[in-house]
Scaffold this active site. Structure first.
Site, PDB file in Angstrom:
ATOM      1  N   HIS A 240       0.828  -1.210   0.000  1.00  0.00           N
ATOM      2  CA  HIS A 240       0.000   0.000   0.000  1.00  0.00           C
ATOM      3  C   HIS A 240       0.867   1.268   0.000  1.00  0.00           C
ATOM      4  O   HIS A 240       0.851   2.062  -0.932  1.00  0.00           O
ATOM      5  CB  HIS A 240      -0.884   0.052   1.258  1.00  0.00           C
ATOM      6  N   ASP A 241       1.602   1.482   1.079  1.00  0.00           N
ATOM      7  CA  ASP A 241       2.298   2.761   1.264  1.00  0.00           C
ATOM      8  C   ASP A 241       3.453   2.977   0.287  1.00  0.00           C
ATOM      9  O   ASP A 241       3.607   4.088  -0.257  1.00  0.00           O
ATOM     10  CB  ASP A 241       2.780   2.870   2.717  1.00  0.00           C
TER      11      ASP A 241
END
Ligand code: RIB
Ligand code: CA
Length: 319
Positions: A240-241
């Site tokens: 995600h990040d």
């Protein structure tokens, strides 16, 4: 070409840690600071982890500012489910030598951004509480931020914290509402694309071929996240990040579309739901670019080669 100057606002968090390492691995990025918030873990653990991960990567000189411990309105939701009690899985990070700066993260962000208007981008990869409070506290803040590249939301994809809401937005939907309507240039990196960027065990095994504190940290930190991901039917850990940094390091991998996007704060079953006005029926002006597709495998390969390079550089340093 001068590196892009960024501050990451974060709730580390295993994938947050990978985003720090990814930013540090590229000369195209100048990571100027980390500001911490509650989310994956409490803000005290988030701050400790931020300091410790920077020191692991030989970047202990980068300042860390401790932020908000509670969302604006919602109760605290930090849960050990995915990232473990520590927030970094099974990684055993030594107690950091450095301390956070004296300023609260909101005041730190205001000071840094107002000192050099239009020069610094912020990458929020946790709940948006700090950013929203900076917008509210300092009227000049929004126009001085170069851009926000936000990991959050789910547009055509279902949620991961409720059927309709992604975690970062769900934890503090009121903060997201303030940020989405702030007028700051926003690129949104939602679950629609992060779910296509999967780090598998074979990738971790590849990194472990490099004997480096970075490889060992990634393997230890991802252990529980991998088990949890496989248990819920994913092929591995969702990056995600780290994907937010593709906006700088490999924008060609992302397909961006401009939409009016809003977030539900009405308090019902769809609290924190992020939705795009695809047909512009509301006649409201576009307020962000949304990543609607990604070359996921190419991104994972880019991430891995950067981790290998970073691992070798730290391996050499510790020899
Ligand atoms: O939904 C994914 C997001 O929630 C990521 O930022 C992860 O670190 C968690 O904060
Ligand atoms: Ca995060």
């Amino acid at each position: 070409m001068k590196p892009t100057r960024i501050i990451i606002d974060t709730d580390p968090g295993v994938d947050d840690a990978l985003a720090f390492l990814f930013a540090l691995s590229s000369s195209k990025i100048s990571l100027e600071a980390l500001t911490t918030t509650q989310g994956n873990v409490t803000v005290d653990k988030a701050t400790r982890n931020a300091l410790a991960i920077l020191e692991l990567a030989g970047a202990g000189h980068i300042p860390v500012a401790r932020g908000n411990m509670l969302p604006l309105v919602q109760p605290l939701r930090a849960s050990a489910l995915v990232h473990g009690e520590s927030g970094v899985g099974n990684a055993n990070l030594p107690e950091p030598k450095n301390r956070p700066v004296g300023l609260h993260a909101v005041d730190f962000l205001i000071e840094k951004i107002l000192a050099e208007p239009g020069q610094i981008s912020i990458f929020p990869i946790g709940p948006l509480t700090n950013i929203a409070m900076a917008i509210r506290k300092e009227p000049r803040f929004a126009s001085a931020v170069k851009e926000l590249v936000i990991m959050g939301g789910a547009i055509r994809e279902g949620g991961n914290m409720s059927p309709l809401a992604e975690f970062n937005i769900y934890v503090d939907p009121h903060a997201a509402h303030i940020v989405f309507h702030s007028g700051i240039p926003i690129t949104l990196i939602p679950l629609d694309v992060t779910h296509q960027c999967i780090l598998k065990q074979e990738h971790i095994d590849r990194l472990l071929k490099i004997k480096s504190p970075v490889s060992k940290f990634i393997s230890d930190a991802m252990h529980d996240y991998m088990a949890f991901s496989l248990e819920i039917g994913q092929a591995g850990c969702v990056l995600h990040d780290p994907l937010t940094l593709a906006a700088l390091l490999a924008p060609e991998l992302l397909t961006l579309r401009e939409y009016y996007v809003d977030v539900d704060i009405s308090g019902g079953v769809s609290m924190g739901n992020t939705f795009a006005d695809f047909s512009n029926v509301s006649k409201k002006p576009v307020n962000m670019k949304v990543a609607v597709d990604v070359r996921g495998d190419d991104f994972v390969e880019l991430f891995l080669t950067h981790m290998e390079t970073l691992g070798r550089s730290i391996q050499d340093r510790t020899k």
